[in-house]
Design a protein around this motif. Structure first.
Motif, short mmCIF file in Angstrom:
data_model
loop_
_atom_site.label_atom_id
_atom_site.label_comp_id
_atom_site.label_asym_id
_atom_site.label_seq_id
_atom_site.Cartn_x
_atom_site.Cartn_y
_atom_site.Cartn_z
N VAL A 167 0.84 -1.20 0.00
CA VAL A 167 0.00 0.00 0.00
C VAL A 167 0.87 1.25 0.00
N SER A 168 0.27 2.38 -0.42
CA SER A 168 1.04 3.63 -0.38
C SER A 168 0.77 4.38 0.92
N GLY A 169 -0.38 4.13 1.57
CA GLY A 169 -0.70 4.81 2.83
C GLY A 169 -0.01 4.15 4.02
N LYS A 170 -0.17 4.79 5.20
CA LYS A 170 0.49 4.27 6.41
C LYS A 170 -0.31 3.12 7.03
N VAL A 171 0.43 2.20 7.67
CA VAL A 171 -0.18 1.00 8.27
C VAL A 171 -0.05 1.09 9.79
N GLY A 172 -1.12 0.77 10.51
CA GLY A 172 -1.08 0.77 11.97
C GLY A 172 -1.76 -0.46 12.55
N LEU A 173 -1.86 -0.50 13.88
CA LEU A 173 -2.40 -1.67 14.58
C LEU A 173 -3.38 -1.24 15.67
N ALA A 174 -4.52 -1.93 15.73
CA ALA A 174 -5.37 -1.86 16.93
C ALA A 174 -5.26 -3.23 17.56
N LEU A 192 -12.41 0.61 20.76
CA LEU A 192 -11.82 0.35 19.44
C LEU A 192 -12.17 1.48 18.46
N ALA A 193 -13.40 1.96 18.50
CA ALA A 193 -13.78 3.06 17.61
C ALA A 193 -12.93 4.29 17.91
N ARG A 194 -12.67 4.55 19.20
CA ARG A 194 -11.83 5.72 19.55
C ARG A 194 -10.40 5.53 19.03
N ARG A 195 -9.88 4.32 19.17
CA ARG A 195 -8.52 4.02 18.69
C ARG A 195 -8.43 4.23 17.17
N LEU A 196 -9.45 3.75 16.46
CA LEU A 196 -9.45 3.90 14.99
C LEU A 196 -9.52 5.38 14.62
N ALA A 197 -10.32 6.15 15.35
CA ALA A 197 -10.44 7.59 15.06
C ALA A 197 -9.09 8.28 15.31
N ALA A 198 -8.41 7.89 16.41
CA ALA A 198 -7.12 8.51 16.72
C ALA A 198 -6.10 8.17 15.63
N LEU A 199 -6.11 6.91 15.18
CA LEU A 199 -5.19 6.52 14.10
C LEU A 199 -5.51 7.30 12.83
N ARG A 200 -6.80 7.49 12.57
CA ARG A 200 -7.20 8.23 11.37
C ARG A 200 -6.66 9.66 11.44
N GLU A 201 -6.76 10.27 12.61
CA GLU A 201 -6.23 11.63 12.75
C GLU A 201 -4.73 11.68 12.53
N ASP A 202 -4.05 10.59 12.83
CA ASP A 202 -2.60 10.52 12.58
C ASP A 202 -2.31 10.14 11.12
N GLY A 203 -3.33 10.06 10.30
CA GLY A 203 -3.14 9.77 8.88
C GLY A 203 -2.91 8.30 8.59
#
Ligand code: ADP
Length: 422
Positions: free
Chosen positions: A165-172, A184-195
């Motif tokens: 992928v070209s975008g960034k990869v993270g983990l919950a 989990l929804a909060r964690r995903l939102a925080a990751l989204r804000e970090d791009g």
């Protein structure tokens, strides 16, 4: 009918597995083989549509183009939520298709983020701290490390995904999932804000999958193995976005035929068991090479369709290796697949209406010969093997398509006893 969830699967048996799990909810599920053509108006869609592609190991550009075409059809049919289904062992290479297809589907639907969860606890696939396990073994130590097409030499899903992928990869991770859907929804939102657009999510049990599906119920695109999709019909129904019950279906009556082209251990046991009670005819690859399937068709024409006759090429390793040595592996397989496909058509023309087919490749050959591009999913006979319903040459047909190792020894008689209209 408006499609509530549009699913795209990267191979046929994976699509059937997903369709069967969605249908456990009782919802109407339709499985289409390939992207429907212009002669298939999206208006005929079911609330849950699964499009089976054959793109697991296709060149990336082809896989992306096909997945986007499937997405286009699903959107025209009204779908606003989508599921990209791949194997629970994340079968792919660094140039593999899981990431590129996900990114293309995100771009087309405007989804800013998606999740990746191949976990299938019922089948021993678990994701923990971003690492995929097969039973108790990390993926890269499991037999998947030696897969002929997609050898999996790393167990870490973030490392596997990042080059795709070209975008960034993270983990919950599991600690977050264990705190429930809101955390989990909060964690995903925080990751989204970090791009972070691509989030691997841990799951080791069905309850985790339920948490994830609940937290992500509003996401435009989810990606994963079939098990992650299982809670979605119930969640959509409770949001008022999906029907709870399947449409009523007219019973399929008429003779039933077993066609076995798999040589896997479970199919061998099933063939042996069914042969104890039902008329049966063995296909010999060398005889087929010389004389074709005429004799088998003549045998079938003499049988009583009510007794569930069986035609099989199924053989023990010594026997099929001997045939492969004489004919070549590919030719032996192709001869048998063509014969079983021809016999399915002949049986349909003799009035048979229910078919139990053993073998993944064999199932592909039979559905193609019967001219089937759409199947409605019915009740499961065994986990992962539902009765399916379709039309062939204008006739209503019921098909049970079984991958080699599925079901137990009594599967064939269980299938014939199960009400094909269930
Ligand atoms: P599975 O789901 O068990 O992998 P498939 O149908 O996908 O089953 O694959 C089995 C392959 O083995 C098919 O190509 C089939 O034609 C071939 N085959 C079946 N019986 C024989 C046999 N007796 N000799 C050689 N090849 C065989």
């Amino acid at each position: 009918m408006t499609v509530r969830l549009g699913c795209i699967a990267d191979d046929f048996t994976g699509a059937a597995d997903l369709a069967g799990l969605l249908a456990r909810s009782g919802a109407a599920v339709s499985l289409r083989i390939g992207v429907p053509g212009t002669d298939t108006p999206p208006a005929q869609a079911a609330p849950f549509e699964v499009i089976a592609l054959k793109i697991r190991t296709a060149p990336v550009a082809d896989a992306v183009a096909e997945a986007r075409a499937a997405l286009g059809w699903l959107r025209a049919a009204g779908a606003q939520r989508f599921f990209w289904k791949y194997c629970s062992t994340f079968d792919s290479t660094a140039r593999g298709n899981i990431g590129p297809v996900a990114e293309a589907l995100m771009a087309d639907t405007g989804a800013p983020q998606t999740i990746y969860c191949p976990a299938f606890p019922e089948n021993g696939r678990a994701v923990f701290m971003g690492n995929l396990f097969v039973g108790q073994q990390p993926l890269a130590e499991s037999p998947m490390k030696d897969h002929p097409l997609t050898p999996m030499r790393d167990s870490n899903l973030m490392r596997l995904l990042a080059p795709q992928v070209s975008g960034k990869v993270g983990l919950a991770d599991r600690l977050c999932v264990a705190r429930g859907p809101d955390a989990l929804a909060r964690r995903l939102a925080a990751l989204r804000e970090d791009g972070i657009a691509h989030v691997v999510v841990d799951a080791v049990a069905d309850a985790d999958l339920h948490t994830i599906a609940t937290a992500c119920r509003d996401m435009t695109l989810l990606t994963g193995g079939s098990a992650l999709a299982m809670p979605l019909p119930g969640l959509l129904a409770s949001d008022g976005l999906g029907p709870r019950t399947a449409i009523a279906r007219a019973p399929v009556t008429g003779g039933a035929l077993i066609l076995a082209g798999s040589c896997s251990a479970m199919t061998r046991a099933q063939v042996a068991r069914h042969a104890e009670a039902a008329p049966h005819h063995r296909l010999d690859p060398l005889d087929l090479a010389a004389n074709g399937p005429k004799a088998a068709l003549a045998w079938l024409a003499r049988q009583d369709p009510a007794r569930g006759p069986m035609i099989y090429a199924t053989a023990a390793p010594d026997a099929f290796r001997a045939a492969q040595a004489r004919l070549g592996t590919e030719r032996a397989g192709a001869l048998i697949e063509a014969a079983l496909a021809h016999l399915a058509v002949g049986a349909r023309d003799l009035g048979y209406r229910r078919f139990v087919v053993a073998g993944g490749e064999t199932s592909g050959a039979v559905t193609q010969a019967l001219g089937i591009d759409r199947l409605d999913i019915g009740a499961e006979i065994a986990p992962g093997v539902p009765w399916t319903y379709c039309t062939s040459a204008g006739q209503p047909i019921a098909l049970a398509l079984k991958s080699g190792n599925f079901g137990d020894a009594d599967f064939f008689s269980a299938a014939l006893m199960a009400d094909a209209a269930a």
